[in-house]
Enzyme design. Structure first.
Site, PDB file in Angstrom:
ATOM      1  N   GLU A   9       9.903   4.366  -2.665  1.00 43.47           N
ATOM      2  CA  GLU A   9       9.943   5.511  -1.766  1.00 43.47           C
ATOM      3  C   GLU A   9      11.062   6.520  -2.035  1.00 43.47           C
ATOM      4  OE1 GLU A   9       9.832   4.051   2.231  1.00 43.47           O
ATOM      5  OE2 GLU A   9       7.918   3.045   1.945  1.00 43.47           O
ATOM      6  N   GLU A  31       2.468  -0.822  -0.043  1.00 44.76           N
ATOM      7  CA  GLU A  31       2.797  -1.171   1.341  1.00 44.76           C
ATOM      8  C   GLU A  31       1.724  -0.646   2.285  1.00 44.76           C
ATOM      9  OE1 GLU A  31       6.647  -0.149   2.851  1.00 44.76           O
ATOM     10  OE2 GLU A  31       7.675  -0.791   1.010  1.00 44.76           O
TER      11      GLU A  31
END
Length: 611
Positions: free
Chosen positions: A400, A512
């Protein structure tokens, strides 16, 4: 001290090591015999354990020093008696020999110290136990696997073999260690990419048969059974009483993958979980292992394997792996990480090494052509080199990133890819996008006008073994912080990036996703899994958030409520049951993930701390 090897054959195996420490005060030596349960052991006649073991009288002349005699044999449950007979000679009619100590498999046996003189003998009793079955062994690599269960009759060493698929050897030479006569069997996980509807021949080649004329001096190999998706393959039970090759065949079930967008269930390659405690409490810096952060336990990984998972995304932060910002690895930190990876891959799990640093490296945001970026490349080169020999380890270069523009991040990612390949590692690389790697922001433009959808297409991999990782949660913010309020939101957020992959012939991995046990959330996750499965020609798999120790009552936890009952579903979290059902219906590996929108969002590690 010499290290002499003798052998006591019994019961078809020789895995135990009984060590006798002997001493004589005579410079001319002393002759003696060793018997186990009344049977004289064989002896190789040389004062070194490095010599080949030969069948010869168990008579030994020891010098005026401590002699360590190692007996390899079968010391199963029950009482065993070891007898040492001292033998007089013409030059020494009254020899003296002392037993100083004895140990079995490295554990001292108490009360054995004694001494004999002349033509006398002494004995001691001990209770042994059969050797433990070794951990599963990984063979090859690929998206599918079958489980092979081997045992042996050991004699002067273990049975050795190779494994081939359609005539091509996979991996190297393997040794059976489980004992057939005790009903033991060791698992070997053969990973390969098997095409649906295709028949494959698995061949086992027994390499080192040995036979000395009796049932207890005979080395044999047994393939007890092979299993595909938990079911025994017909004709896979094979017995090898001499060198040579035997085979069995099976047909990979199912049909070819569904057409993209057809709504028919295809097959994901990977289904698994995120192990999220390696980066925990990152605001505490490096922190203390076992206090601020930890890695998954063997029991947890075995549980995940028992639920049908075949991959884990193993999070860490660079400061807990590298010695410093230069990128050199830390030996103490690798001593924590390496055994986790080794154990996971040994039981048939793939491992994604997930640098969970949100675009930072040692506290500095990664931007192209900076010192930090160069050091980051060095770090990945060193880490990849450390795991280059394990084909079941994949590299997730960054979790991320969010400060960099898409163009800046593409340059950073390219440097890491190049460094990994230059280090000689050929395994899969997972490349994330900026803007928190959100599937729903794949086309969003950065301040310089670049987007993940355009900039990341410029990244090249000389080994053509790279996929794009995206994150997507179905909760209202997309950041994985609460319950979903709409069962279709998750699917809606995946559609644009799915079409991007179809158009550009790219492969995606959902690194995720996740949700709470609230009904709408569970339905939203299930819809996501159904969607990527139906589009499995571009979606490789999924790893759901979050597994591992310390989660407690965390709303997204995949930890079972009672880990001691592994292998059952009674104590499963409902999210894990969803994954298990998906994996069972797929019989493949899967992984999940997506995340955030353009809005700044809270890092999940900053909102959870173990008690």
């Amino acid at each position: 001290m010499t290290d002499d090897v003798a052998r006591y054959e019994n019961g078809g195996y020789d895995q135990d090591r009984l060590v006798l420490d002997l001493d004589t005060n005579l410079t001319v030596g002393v002759d003696f015999l060793v018997l186990v349960n009344g049977h004289q052991v064989s002896y190789n006649g040389a004062a070194t354990s490095r010599m080949a073991i030969e069948a010869a009288p168990a008579t030994k002349t020891a010098g005026a020093e401590v002699t360590q005699l190692a007996l390899y044999g079968a010391f199963a449950s029950g009482t065993q008696k070891v007898t040492i007979e001292v033998l007089p000679s013409k030059t020494d009619p009254d020899p003296e020999l002392a037993l100083l100590s004895a140990s079995l498999n490295g554990v001292a046996i108490s009360g054995v110290a004694t001494k004999a003189t002349g033509s006398s003998a002494f004995s001691f009793d001990f209770t042994g136990a059969p050797p433990a079955v070794a951990a599963p062994v990984a063979i090859g690599h690929g998206s599918d696997s079958i489980d092979l269960y081997f045992s042996e009759d050991a004699y002067l060493g273990n049975a050795e073999f190779t494994v081939s698929v359609n005539g091509t050897q996979i991996g190297g030479i393997y040794s059976a260690t489980a004992i057939n006569s005790l009903g033991q069997s060791q698992e070997f996980v053969l990973s390969h990419s098997f095409a649906a509807g295709t028949t494959y021949q698995i061949s086992i080649d027994f390499l080192n048969d040995a036979w000395a004329g009796t049932q207890t001096t005979d080395r044999n190999l047994y393939l007890d059974e092979a299993k595909l998706n938990g079911a025994t393959i017909s004709g896979s039970s094979l017995s090898f009483y001499g060198d040579g090759t035997q085979s069995f065949s099976f047909t990979e079930p199912g049909t070819s993958k569904a057409a993209v967008g057809s709504g028919d269930s295809g097959k994901l390659t990977y289904v698994g979980v995120n192990e999220g405690m390696g980066p925990n409490a990152a605001q505490n810096g490096i922190g203390v292992y076992g206090t601020n952060w930890t890695y998954p336990t063997d029991a947890e990984m075995l549980y995940e394997k028992s639920q049908g998972m075949n991959i884990i995304r193993l999070g860490f932060i660079a400061e807990r792996v590298a010695a410093n910002a230069s990128g050199a690895l830390s030996a103490p930190d690798l001593a924590l990480l390496d055994p986790i990876v080794d154990y996971a891959t040994s039981i048939g799990l793939k491992v994604i090494l997930d640098d969970h640093d949100y675009g930072d490296y040692f506290g500095t945001e990664l931007l192209a052509n900076t010192t930090a970026n160069t050091e980051f490349d060095t770090f990945w080169a060193n880490l990849a080199a450390n795991f280059a020999s394990n084909p079941n380890v994949y590299f997730g270069i960054m979790n991320e990133p969010n400060v960099q523009t898409a163009a800046q991040w593409a340059a950073v990612a390219q440097g890491a890819v190049d460094a990994i390949r230059a280090a000689g590692a050929t395994q899969e690389i997972l490349v994330s996008g900026t803007n928190w790697d959100g599937a729903d922001t794949w086309y969003s433009t950065s301040s310089d006008g670049s987007s993940n959808a355009v900039a990341l297409l410029g990244i090249t991999d000389p080994d053509h073994n790279m996929v794009f990782e995206v994150h997507s949660y179905p909760d209202p913010t997309g950041g994985g912080t609460g319950s979903a309020t709409n069962t279709t939101t998750g699917v809606d957020r995946l559609q644009a990036v799915t079409q991007w992959a179809i158009t550009n012939h790219e492969t995606l991995f959902l690194g995720e996703t996740g949700g709470t046990t609230q009904t709408t959330s569970l339905e939203a996750i299930d819809n996501e899994l159904t969607y990527i499965q139906a589009n499995s020609d571009v979606w490789q798999g999924v790893t759901e958030w979050a597994a591992g120790p310390w989660w407690g009552n965390y709303q997204y936890s995949l930890e079972p409520t009672e880990l001691t009952d592994t292998g059952t579903t009674e104590y499963n979290q409902p999210q894990m049951t969803q994954l298990e059902q998906r994996r069972m219906s797929d019989h493949r590996d899967q992984c999940t993930g997506k995340q955030p929108s353009e809005k700044p969002r809270t890092r999940r590690f900053d909102v959870y701390h173990p008690a």
